[in-house]
Write a protein that holds these residues in place. Structure first.
Motif, PDB file in Angstrom:
ATOM      1  N   GLY A  80      31.925  40.972  82.461  1.00 38.13           N
ATOM      2  CA  GLY A  80      30.977  39.882  82.577  1.00 38.13           C
ATOM      3  C   GLY A  80      31.446  38.758  83.476  1.00 38.13           C
ATOM      4  O   GLY A  80      30.753  37.737  83.611  1.00 38.13           O
ATOM      5  N   HIS A  81      32.621  38.912  84.112  1.00 37.43           N
ATOM      6  CA  HIS A  81      33.163  37.869  84.986  1.00 37.43           C
ATOM      7  C   HIS A  81      32.446  37.890  86.329  1.00 37.43           C
ATOM      8  O   HIS A  81      32.370  38.926  87.001  1.00 37.43           O
ATOM      9  CB  HIS A  81      34.660  38.088  85.196  1.00 37.43           C
TER      10      HIS A  81
ATOM     11  N   ASN B 105      27.166  34.640  63.078  1.00 37.19           N
ATOM     12  CA  ASN B 105      27.959  35.831  62.809  1.00 37.19           C
ATOM     13  C   ASN B 105      27.824  36.806  63.970  1.00 37.19           C
ATOM     14  O   ASN B 105      26.756  37.404  64.153  1.00 37.19           O
ATOM     15  CB  ASN B 105      27.492  36.491  61.503  1.00 37.19           C
ATOM     16  N   PRO B 106      28.877  36.997  64.764  1.00 35.34           N
ATOM     17  CA  PRO B 106      28.787  37.917  65.905  1.00 35.34           C
ATOM     18  C   PRO B 106      28.418  39.345  65.506  1.00 35.34           C
ATOM     19  O   PRO B 106      27.735  40.048  66.257  1.00 35.34           O
ATOM     20  CB  PRO B 106      30.199  37.861  66.513  1.00 35.34           C
ATOM     21  N   GLU B 107      28.872  39.785  64.317  1.00 36.88           N
ATOM     22  CA  GLU B 107      28.543  41.135  63.877  1.00 36.88           C
ATOM     23  C   GLU B 107      27.049  41.285  63.632  1.00 36.88           C
ATOM     24  O   GLU B 107      26.437  42.279  64.032  1.00 36.88           O
ATOM     25  CB  GLU B 107      29.329  41.476  62.604  1.00 36.88           C
ATOM     26  N   ASP B 108      26.455  40.279  62.972  1.00 38.35           N
ATOM     27  CA  ASP B 108      25.003  40.311  62.754  1.00 38.35           C
ATOM     28  C   ASP B 108      24.255  40.271  64.089  1.00 38.35           C
ATOM     29  O   ASP B 108      23.246  40.971  64.267  1.00 38.35           O
ATOM     30  CB  ASP B 108      24.577  39.127  61.879  1.00 38.35           C
TER      31      ASP B 108
ATOM     32  N   LEU C  96      30.808  41.352  74.721  1.00 44.57           N
ATOM     33  CA  LEU C  96      31.811  41.020  75.732  1.00 44.57           C
ATOM     34  C   LEU C  96      32.928  40.152  75.166  1.00 44.57           C
ATOM     35  O   LEU C  96      34.026  40.107  75.721  1.00 44.57           O
ATOM     36  CB  LEU C  96      31.150  40.300  76.915  1.00 44.57           C
ATOM     37  N   HIS C  97      32.636  39.461  74.060  1.00 45.74           N
ATOM     38  CA  HIS C  97      33.616  38.552  73.460  1.00 45.74           C
ATOM     39  C   HIS C  97      33.632  38.768  71.951  1.00 45.74           C
ATOM     40  O   HIS C  97      32.647  39.229  71.370  1.00 45.74           O
ATOM     41  CB  HIS C  97      33.277  37.098  73.814  1.00 45.74           C
TER      42      HIS C  97
ATOM     43  N   LEU D 230      29.308  32.187  71.580  1.00 52.74           N
ATOM     44  CA  LEU D 230      28.378  31.074  71.770  1.00 52.74           C
ATOM     45  C   LEU D 230      28.629  30.342  73.082  1.00 52.74           C
ATOM     46  O   LEU D 230      27.680  29.951  73.773  1.00 52.74           O
ATOM     47  CB  LEU D 230      28.476  30.102  70.593  1.00 52.74           C
ATOM     48  N   LEU D 231      29.883  30.149  73.428  1.00 58.37           N
ATOM     49  CA  LEU D 231      30.204  29.461  74.685  1.00 58.37           C
ATOM     50  C   LEU D 231      29.680  30.235  75.884  1.00 58.37           C
ATOM     51  O   LEU D 231      29.124  29.645  76.820  1.00 58.37           O
ATOM     52  CB  LEU D 231      31.717  29.259  74.806  1.00 58.37           C
TER      53      LEU D 231
END
Length: 490
Positions: free
Chosen positions: A272-273, A300-303, A314-315, A322-323
């Motif tokens: 993604g860079h 929640n990234p998993e959700d 990617l993160h 979120l960033l």
């Protein structure tokens, strides 16, 4: 027994009279929620698709209904003419006017301006809707219909909140102004010029501007203080005057598609860079104080991963997801025009292909500077391919990011109103998408702008089965009423 009933009635009457005025308004909204759902059903039934010329009469009808609704609340309304629109076939059709409304001119009160739009994206049941998109359908606590969340529901919620004050014969604690348009889904044609024209008149008395054209991140209510900008690029490669047969010409010509794939592949890597040199130079530095804001957000990234149906992001950490969703630039490749994309096989070498990609901008990136960086880079990459083909890069549209001062008084009022209605603190978030009107209004008027959304995280705006939950719709109406009360006290 009669004495007890009389005492009970007096106590009930006393309690009703003694309850704070805002609590009475909130109760009134609860008691009339079925009426509000019916009003939304009537609005959803109007197929106000601004991008469909055949629906232009419906769009104009929708904006006229909004104007009449403001008049019924005692407001004055100007239907500001935006002129005409020329279609690709040369046909001229009228642009829908913009509602400029006003309710109250008390010099001792602050003035809040509310922006919204009442046009919608196209929707057909054959697109995969479970119900008719233009018949509001309630199921499992959700109200399904095109425009229910984006943005007819929120616009109606504002008007219902005002009506609740009036029904209880309570004086509105603020002056109100309204900007309601019906071309937002088609680029808000003509609106920027109108806003500039009205800056020294319509906006002269405005203190705060509120927009409710966005949504929540999770189940918690939010206040939105920033959005990313957008630059949309076309890169065209031409190799011949007409399409060629690969059996006759394959292996003898420099193919346009091969060049284009190489160009697109040079833009971003698998992590993604973004590979365009200098693109991050103008990105506002991330402070530790700002990073802490992301740490406090419920996410929640998993959700998130499961909702969109992917196996890996990617993160990994919440903060990094979120960033990169809101705070850092991103590049997405959207499609190739001119290439064969139908079912089956076709052995064609396209004579001309156009790749489409976009870059989401963040503060303090400049679209013009980014255009130069992208063009210079792609010209260099193309030159290194030593191809005789013709290549051209075009910036189709460009808009800056928007960022507000979330220490402004109206953000304080928004937090207080959220706590009053929902019993929780609002999360302070940004949006990864682009809402150009936020920056335009802030830049043009130099007033404080806040996004105060009531749409849910899974409302499927612009998609099949768009909805707003009954809870968000009704509690959102209460939120707007509470905001009006809170901002008047600051």
């Amino acid at each position: 027994m009669e004495l007890m009933l009389a005492v009970f009635s007096l106590l009930f009457l006393f309690a009703t009279q003694a309850s704070p005025p805002l609590d009475q308004v909130l109760k009134y909204i609860d008691d009339h929620q079925d009426d509000y759902v019916q009003h939304l059903k009537e609005w959803v039934a109007i197929q106000s698709e601004s991008g469909s010329p055949a629906k232009r009469d419906d769009v104009i009808q929708m904006i006229q209904i909004v104007g009449e609704r403001i008049k019924s609340l005692g407001g004055s309304v100007e239907l500001a003419d935006l002129g005409n629109e020329e279609l690709p076939n040369g046909r001229i059709i009228p642009l829908p006017p913009v509602v400029l409304g006003e309710l109250g001119k008390d010099p001792n009160k602050i003035t809040v301006c509310i922006y919204g739009h009442v046009d919608v994206q196209p929707a057909r049941i054959e697109d995969g809707w479970a119900t008719d998109p233009y018949v509001l359908t309630e199921k499992d606590g959700n109200l399904y219909g095109r425009g229910a969340s984006d943005d007819k529901g929120p616009v109606l919620a504002w008007l219902h909140a005002i009506e609740a004050f009036q029904a209880l014969k309570q004086e509105l604690p603020v002056n109100l102004k309204f900007i309601f348009e019906a071309m937002e889904e088609s680029g808000s044609k003509g609106l920027n010029e109108l806003l500039s024209e009205k800056n020294e008149t319509f906006f002269s008395s405005v203190d705060y501007i509120v927009i409710s054209d966005s949504g929540w991140l999770s189940e918690k209510p939010v206040l939105t203080y920033g959005t990313r900008g957008l630059c949309y690029f076309f890169v065209e490669v031409k190799c011949a005057k007409q399409d060629l047969h690969s059996g006759l010409y394959g292996g003898t010509v420099h193919e346009a598609m091969t060049d284009l794939i190489g160009l697109l592949d040079s833009l971003v890597n698998s992590s993604g860079h973004i590979l365009i040199p200098g693109i991050n130079v103008d990105v506002a530095p991330l402070t530790e104080e700002e990073r802490l804001l992301y740490k406090a957000i419920e996410f929640n990234p998993e959700d998130f991963k499961n909702t969109i149906g992917t196996t890996e992001l990617l993160h990994e950490s919440k903060e990094d997801v979120l960033l990169h969703r809101w705070r850092f630039p991103s590049l997405s490749i959207h499609g190739i025009e001119g290439a064969f994309s139908g079912p089956g096989a076709k052995t064609v070498i396209p004579a001309k292909v156009t790749g489409k990609f976009s870059i989401r901008l963040v503060p303090d990136m400049d679209p013009e500077k980014l255009n130069n960086q992208v063009t210079t880079y792609l010209n260099r990459v193309f030159a290194e391919r030593r191809s005789p083909n013709k290549m051209q890069v075009t910036l189709k549209s460009g808009s800056r990011a928007w960022i507000a001062r979330f220490t402004d008084k109206q953000y304080v009022a928004g937090r207080r109103a959220t706590n009053k209605v929902f019993g929780v603190d609002a999360e302070m978030i940004r949006e990864g998408g682009t809402i150009p009107i936020a920056r335009t209004l802030q830049h043009t008027t130099q007033k404080s702008v806040m996004l105060l959304p009531i749409g849910g995280a899974g409302d499927a705006i612009h998609s099949q089965n768009e909805k707003i939950s009954r809870g968000n719709y009704i509690n959102g109406t209460k939120l707007f009423a509470a905001y009006i009360a809170e901002i008047s006290q600051l």
